[in-house]
Design a protein around this motif. Structure first.
Motif, PDB file in Angstrom:
ATOM      1  N   ILE A  79       1.008   1.388 -10.427  1.00 10.47           N
ATOM      2  CA  ILE A  79      -0.264   1.781 -10.476  1.00 10.47           C
ATOM      3  C   ILE A  79      -1.070   1.045 -11.303  1.00 10.47           C
ATOM      4  O   ILE A  79      -2.245   0.324 -10.910  1.00 10.47           O
ATOM      5  CB  ILE A  79      -0.727   3.302 -10.851  1.00 10.47           C
TER       6      ILE A  79
ATOM      7  N   VAL B 199       2.038   1.831  -3.831  1.00  7.33           N
ATOM      8  CA  VAL B 199       0.817   2.430  -4.429  1.00  7.33           C
ATOM      9  C   VAL B 199       0.574   3.924  -4.016  1.00  7.33           C
ATOM     10  O   VAL B 199       0.545   4.879  -4.906  1.00  7.33           O
ATOM     11  CB  VAL B 199      -0.253   1.739  -4.006  1.00  7.33           C
ATOM     12  N   ASP B 200       0.361   4.149  -2.608  1.00  8.96           N
ATOM     13  CA  ASP B 200       0.172   5.594  -2.309  1.00  8.96           C
ATOM     14  C   ASP B 200       1.371   6.479  -2.940  1.00  8.96           C
ATOM     15  O   ASP B 200       1.212   7.769  -3.540  1.00  8.96           O
ATOM     16  CB  ASP B 200       0.019   5.668  -1.045  1.00  8.96           C
TER      17      ASP B 200
ATOM     18  N   GLN C  44       0.902  -1.083  -0.091  1.00  4.96           N
ATOM     19  CA  GLN C  44      -0.006   0.100  -0.063  1.00  4.96           C
ATOM     20  C   GLN C  44       0.874   1.226  -0.137  1.00  4.96           C
ATOM     21  O   GLN C  44       0.415   2.074  -0.576  1.00  4.96           O
ATOM     22  CB  GLN C  44      -0.772   0.046   1.276  1.00  4.96           C
TER      23      GLN C  44
ATOM     24  N   TYR D  94       0.904   7.281  -6.714  1.00  5.05           N
ATOM     25  CA  TYR D  94      -0.110   8.392  -6.829  1.00  5.05           C
ATOM     26  C   TYR D  94       0.643   9.654  -6.630  1.00  5.05           C
ATOM     27  O   TYR D  94       0.123  10.782  -7.266  1.00  5.05           O
ATOM     28  CB  TYR D  94      -1.289   8.049  -6.243  1.00  5.05           C
ATOM     29  N   GLU D  95       1.306   9.812  -5.392  1.00  3.86           N
ATOM     30  CA  GLU D  95       2.014  11.008  -5.099  1.00  3.86           C
ATOM     31  C   GLU D  95       2.868  11.535  -6.428  1.00  3.86           C
ATOM     32  O   GLU D  95       2.990  12.692  -6.723  1.00  3.86           O
ATOM     33  CB  GLU D  95       2.711  10.851  -3.851  1.00  3.86           C
TER      34      GLU D  95
ATOM     35  N   GLU E 177      -6.752   0.188  -4.105  1.00  2.30           N
ATOM     36  CA  GLU E 177      -7.111   1.663  -4.201  1.00  2.30           C
ATOM     37  C   GLU E 177      -5.971   2.501  -3.330  1.00  2.30           C
ATOM     38  O   GLU E 177      -5.413   1.988  -2.476  1.00  2.30           O
ATOM     39  CB  GLU E 177      -8.566   1.827  -3.841  1.00  2.30           C
ATOM     40  N   ARG E 178      -6.009   3.661  -3.819  1.00  3.44           N
ATOM     41  CA  ARG E 178      -5.200   4.695  -3.070  1.00  3.44           C
ATOM     42  C   ARG E 178      -5.669   4.852  -1.876  1.00  3.44           C
ATOM     43  O   ARG E 178      -6.793   5.043  -1.341  1.00  3.44           O
ATOM     44  CB  ARG E 178      -5.341   6.291  -3.728  1.00  3.44           C
TER      45      ARG E 178
END
Length: 291
Positions: free
Chosen positions: A279, A239-240, A236, A243-244, A288-289
Motif C-alpha cells: 500500500i 494492491v487490491d 493492481q 487493502y483486503e 488507487e484501490r
C-alpha cells in the motif's frame, strides 16, 4: 521510492542533462569506471554543474565517487557535497573500515558546509569476495549507510569466474547481500543486467532479483528502466489484495478476534507487513484501490 537506478557517465554532458527524462527513479552520475584518469577533473566539474543548474525533481541523484584507495575520492566529495546528492555510491567497499573512513570525511565536509550530519547517505558497492563476506558489518557500520549495492562485474573477476546472463555464479552473493541488508535494516539493490539487447533476459533477471528480496535494480541502459520499474511495482491485483488484508484485520479487531482468514488463508503478521509495504508503494506511485 527507488525501484530503478540508471548509470550515466560523468563525462557525457548529453546523457547527464537528459537524465531526469529517462524514466528512472534515480540516476547514478558515475565518476569512477566510466571516466578515464585524465578526465576525472573535468567529469567532476561537469557533474557538479549538472547538479547545480539542472532540475531533477522527481528523480534522485546518486553519485558514484572513486574508491578510497585512489587520490580522487576526496576531491569528488568536496565538489559534489554542496549540492547534496541523495546518496554517495562508494565503490570497492570491502570492510567496515572503508565505510568508516568515507563517513568520517563526509562528516567533516558536512560540518564545513553547515549541513546536518548524515544529510547525504552512503551506499557501499559490494564487488569483491571480501566485501560479500563482510556485508553485514558494512551495512551496519554507520547510520549513514542507507543501502547495499551488488556489483557483479568486478565481483566475478575477483572470484575468477565468468559472468553469465543466467547468473548462477552470483547466486550466493545475491542472497548474502539481501540477508545482510535486511538484518541491518537497509535497502539492497541488484547488479545491472549487462546485455542491453536481450529484452527477455532483463525481464527474467529483474523478476529473480525481486523474488530474492532486492529493493530495486540498477541499469546501464535506459532501455531496461521501464522493465525494472514494472517488475518492482505492485500490480493492481497486489494492491487490491493488500487493502483486503487491512480491511480483514480491521474487522477482526472490531469483532475482538485474535485471528481472521481471507480467501481461506489465515492472516498473520508477515502478511500484514507485506500488505502495508504494498500500500505504501502504491500510494507513492499514485495507484488507487480498484473497484
Amino acid at each position: 521510492m527507488r525501484r530503478s537506478m540508471l548509470f550515466l557517465p560523468g563525462n557525457n554532458p548529453n546523457m547527464l542533462i537528459n537524465g531526469n527524462c529517462l524514466g528512472a527513479d534515480a540516476v547514478i552520475f558515475d565518476l569512477e569506471d566510466a571516466v578515464a584518469p585524465d578526465q576525472k577533473d573535468a567529469a567532476r566539474i561537469l557533474v557538479r554543474n549538472t547538479m547545480r543548474y539542472m532540475d531533477f525533481r522527481g528523480c534522485e541523484i546518486i553519485v558514484r565517487i572513486n574508491s578510497i584507495d585512489t587520490p580522487y575520492w576526496k576531491a569528488d566529495v568536496d565538489e559534489i557535497l554542496p549540492y547534496t546528492p541523495g546518496l554517495i555510491l562508494l565503490p570497492k567497499t570491502s570492510c567496515a573500515a572503508d565505510v568508516l573512513e568515507a563517513d568520517a570525511y563526509i562528516t567533516e565536509v558536512e560540518e564545513k558546509l553547515g549541513l546536518a550530519q548524515n544529510t547525504v547517505g552512503l551506499m557501499p558497492l559490494i564487488e569483491t569476495a571480501m566485501g560479500v563476506e563482510n556485508a553485514f558489518a558494512i551495512a551496519s557500520a554507520t547510520k549513514r549507510v542507507q543501502a547495499l549495492f551488488l556489483g557483479a562485474e568486478d565481483l566475478t573477476a575477483d572470484l575468477q569466474c565468468k559472468r553469465t546472463k543466467e547468473g548462477r555464479e552470483i547466486e550466493y552473493a545475491r542472497t548474502r547481500l539481501v540477508v545482510a541488508a535486511r538484518a541491518a535494516g537497509v535497502a539492497v539493490y541488484d547488479t545491472p543486467f549487462t546485455d542491453v539487447n536481450d529484452d527477455e533476459g532483463i525481464v527474467t533477471d529483474a523478476a529473480l532479483a525481486k523474488a530474492l528480496g532486492f529493493t530495486g535494480k540498477a541499469s546501464i541502459s535506459p532501455r531496461h528502466v521501464e522493465v525494472i520499474n514494472s517488475v518492482f511495482s505492485p500490480t493492481q491485483k497486489d494492491v487490491d489484495y493488500a487493502y483486503e488484508v487491512m480491511d480483514a484485520i480491521a474487522l477482526a479487531k472490531k469483532q475482538g478476534k485474535g485471528a481472521i482468514s481471507l480467501h481461506g488463508k489465515m492472516i498473520d503478521a508477515p502478511i500484514v507487513t507485506r500488505a502495508q509495504q504494498t500500500i505504501a508503494m502504491a500510494e507513492a506511485l499514485g495507484m488507487e484501490r480498484g473497484m
